[in-house]
Design a protein around this motif. Structure first.
Motif, mmCIF file in Angstrom:
data_model
loop_
_atom_site.group_PDB
_atom_site.id
_atom_site.type_symbol
_atom_site.label_atom_id
_atom_site.label_comp_id
_atom_site.label_asym_id
_atom_site.label_seq_id
_atom_site.Cartn_x
_atom_site.Cartn_y
_atom_site.Cartn_z
ATOM 1 N N ARG A 278 0.523 -3.688 8.225
ATOM 2 C CA ARG A 278 -0.123 -4.569 7.623
ATOM 3 C C ARG A 278 -1.030 -3.582 5.794
ATOM 4 O O ARG A 278 -0.525 -4.253 4.771
ATOM 5 C CB ARG A 278 -1.394 -5.223 7.876
ATOM 6 C CG ARG A 278 -1.349 -6.750 8.390
ATOM 7 C CD ARG A 278 -2.403 -7.716 8.733
ATOM 8 N NE ARG A 278 -3.990 -7.151 8.887
ATOM 9 C CZ ARG A 278 -4.084 -6.628 10.296
ATOM 10 N NH1 ARG A 278 -3.561 -7.617 10.632
ATOM 11 N NH2 ARG A 278 -5.181 -6.534 10.107
ATOM 12 N N VAL A 279 -1.874 -3.050 6.293
ATOM 13 C CA VAL A 279 -2.271 -2.225 5.097
ATOM 14 C C VAL A 279 -1.292 -1.716 3.937
ATOM 15 O O VAL A 279 -0.650 -1.136 3.268
ATOM 16 C CB VAL A 279 -2.951 -1.123 5.141
ATOM 17 C CG1 VAL A 279 -2.710 0.332 5.773
ATOM 18 C CG2 VAL A 279 -4.333 -1.072 4.103
ATOM 19 N N GLN A 280 0.095 -0.949 5.424
ATOM 20 C CA GLN A 280 1.123 -0.020 4.568
ATOM 21 C C GLN A 280 1.987 -1.243 4.008
ATOM 22 O O GLN A 280 2.145 -0.817 2.859
ATOM 23 C CB GLN A 280 1.940 0.265 5.510
ATOM 24 C CG GLN A 280 1.570 1.916 5.732
ATOM 25 C CD GLN A 280 2.138 2.484 7.151
ATOM 26 O OE1 GLN A 280 2.920 1.874 7.926
ATOM 27 N NE2 GLN A 280 1.888 4.005 7.398
ATOM 28 N N ARG A 281 2.325 -2.259 4.205
ATOM 29 C CA ARG A 281 2.418 -3.289 3.817
ATOM 30 C C ARG A 281 2.594 -3.931 2.253
ATOM 31 O O ARG A 281 2.954 -3.834 1.523
ATOM 32 C CB ARG A 281 2.907 -4.738 4.346
ATOM 33 C CG ARG A 281 3.833 -5.990 4.059
ATOM 34 C CD ARG A 281 4.216 -7.104 5.030
ATOM 35 N NE ARG A 281 4.404 -6.178 6.220
ATOM 36 C CZ ARG A 281 3.365 -7.243 7.187
ATOM 37 N NH1 ARG A 281 2.807 -8.359 7.000
ATOM 38 N NH2 ARG A 281 3.816 -6.844 7.974
ATOM 39 N N ALA A 282 0.911 -4.222 2.447
ATOM 40 C CA ALA A 282 0.526 -4.015 0.910
ATOM 41 C C ALA A 282 0.238 -3.306 -0.150
ATOM 42 O O ALA A 282 0.484 -2.860 -0.654
ATOM 43 C CB ALA A 282 -1.248 -4.163 1.174
ATOM 44 N N LYS A 283 -0.132 -1.724 0.091
ATOM 45 C CA LYS A 283 0.264 -0.870 -0.579
ATOM 46 C C LYS A 283 1.642 -0.896 -1.470
ATOM 47 O O LYS A 283 2.044 -0.533 -2.540
ATOM 48 C CB LYS A 283 0.467 0.317 0.129
ATOM 49 C CG LYS A 283 0.641 2.216 -0.868
ATOM 50 C CD LYS A 283 -0.446 2.392 -0.820
ATOM 51 C CE LYS A 283 -0.610 3.361 -1.533
ATOM 52 N NZ LYS A 283 -0.087 5.229 -0.641
ATOM 53 N N ARG A 284 2.926 -0.800 0.004
ATOM 54 C CA ARG A 284 3.922 -1.047 -1.085
ATOM 55 C C ARG A 284 4.267 -2.353 -1.850
ATOM 56 O O ARG A 284 4.632 -2.344 -3.200
ATOM 57 C CB ARG A 284 5.124 -1.323 0.255
ATOM 58 C CG ARG A 284 5.046 -0.306 0.450
ATOM 59 C CD ARG A 284 6.845 -0.470 1.639
ATOM 60 N NE ARG A 284 6.397 -1.886 2.589
ATOM 61 C CZ ARG A 284 6.074 -1.500 3.747
ATOM 62 N NH1 ARG A 284 6.013 -0.127 4.572
ATOM 63 N NH2 ARG A 284 6.165 -2.540 4.124
ATOM 64 N N LEU A 285 3.332 -3.628 -1.704
ATOM 65 C CA LEU A 285 3.614 -4.842 -2.558
ATOM 66 C C LEU A 285 2.741 -4.648 -3.810
ATOM 67 O O LEU A 285 3.560 -4.537 -5.052
ATOM 68 C CB LEU A 285 3.140 -5.530 -2.237
ATOM 69 C CG LEU A 285 3.736 -6.622 -0.913
ATOM 70 C CD1 LEU A 285 3.079 -7.533 -0.387
ATOM 71 C CD2 LEU A 285 4.925 -7.012 -1.384
ATOM 72 N N LEU A 286 1.659 -3.191 -3.417
ATOM 73 C CA LEU A 286 0.721 -3.133 -4.711
ATOM 74 C C LEU A 286 1.404 -1.856 -5.966
ATOM 75 O O LEU A 286 1.367 -2.299 -6.851
ATOM 76 C CB LEU A 286 -0.232 -2.361 -4.508
ATOM 77 C CG LEU A 286 -2.012 -1.920 -5.017
ATOM 78 C CD1 LEU A 286 -2.138 -3.553 -5.781
ATOM 79 C CD2 LEU A 286 -2.201 -1.459 -4.183
ATOM 80 N N THR A 287 1.951 -1.169 -5.111
ATOM 81 C CA THR A 287 2.945 -0.424 -6.294
ATOM 82 C C THR A 287 4.022 -0.565 -5.997
ATOM 83 O O THR A 287 4.354 -0.690 -7.885
ATOM 84 C CB THR A 287 3.027 1.071 -5.325
ATOM 85 O OG1 THR A 287 3.661 1.034 -4.203
ATOM 86 C CG2 THR A 287 1.500 1.465 -4.975
ATOM 87 N N GLY A 288 4.712 -1.573 -5.914
ATOM 88 C CA GLY A 288 6.264 -2.289 -6.487
ATOM 89 C C GLY A 288 6.464 -3.149 -6.630
ATOM 90 O O GLY A 288 7.157 -3.694 -7.330
ATOM 91 N N THR A 289 4.816 -4.180 -7.728
ATOM 92 C CA THR A 289 5.345 -5.582 -7.746
ATOM 93 C C THR A 289 3.879 -5.415 -9.021
ATOM 94 O O THR A 289 3.046 -5.186 -9.073
ATOM 95 C CB THR A 289 4.709 -6.435 -6.318
ATOM 96 O OG1 THR A 289 3.739 -6.895 -6.172
ATOM 97 C CG2 THR A 289 6.356 -6.478 -5.279
ATOM 98 N N ASP A 290 4.085 -7.109 -9.336
ATOM 99 C CA ASP A 290 2.772 -7.475 -10.369
ATOM 100 C C ASP A 290 2.408 -8.202 -9.770
ATOM 101 O O ASP A 290 1.476 -8.704 -10.119
ATOM 102 C CB ASP A 290 3.930 -7.726 -11.524
ATOM 103 C CG ASP A 290 4.645 -8.195 -12.349
ATOM 104 O OD1 ASP A 290 4.790 -9.218 -11.000
ATOM 105 O OD2 ASP A 290 5.216 -8.928 -13.170
#
Length: 122
Positions: free
Chosen positions: A68-80
């Motif tokens: 979950r936290v890795q998915r969140a980090k990908r969203l955090l760094t890859g989206t706005d």
């Protein structure tokens, strides 16, 4: 009479772990308890936890939290996306819980990472 597939003991263990990992990667623990996850894999909760601990060094709950936290980090760094959206998309029940887990894993709050990305892009 149809012959059942015969598994080597180690292969069966690996198949159970792989099935559990796949379910966690696809769904996290969304609506699942350890007991329900284990039942879907075909073993008891204690046995599944022992298998994960022995072969992965973490419990199914820890694996789900990390995913979950890795998915969140990908969203955090890859989206706005906003932090609230990211928390919900990654499977956290609340922004407060998301912030706590993210801080625990990355030793920085998600807002600090978002700010540093914004500063670099400016």
């Amino acid at each position: 009479m149809a012959r059942q597939k015969s598994y080597h003991h180690g292969d069966l263990r690996q198949a159970l772990i792989d099935t559990g990992l796949t379910m966690l990667e696809e769904h996290g623990l969304e609506g699942l308890t350890l007991r329900k996850l284990a039942a879907r894999v075909g073993v008891g909760g204690r046995h599944l936890t022992r298998l994960f601990q022995k072969h992965l060094g973490a419990s199914p709950i820890q694996v789900a939290k990390t995913a979950r936290v890795q998915r969140a980090k990908r969203l955090l760094t890859g989206t706005d996306m906003a932090i609230t959206e990211i928390a919900l998309q990654a499977g956290f029940g609340s922004v407060r819980r998301f912030n706590a887990v993210f801080q625990e894993v990355y030793r920085r709050p998600p807002t600090a990472i978002k700010r540093s990305l914004s500063a670099r892009q400016s």
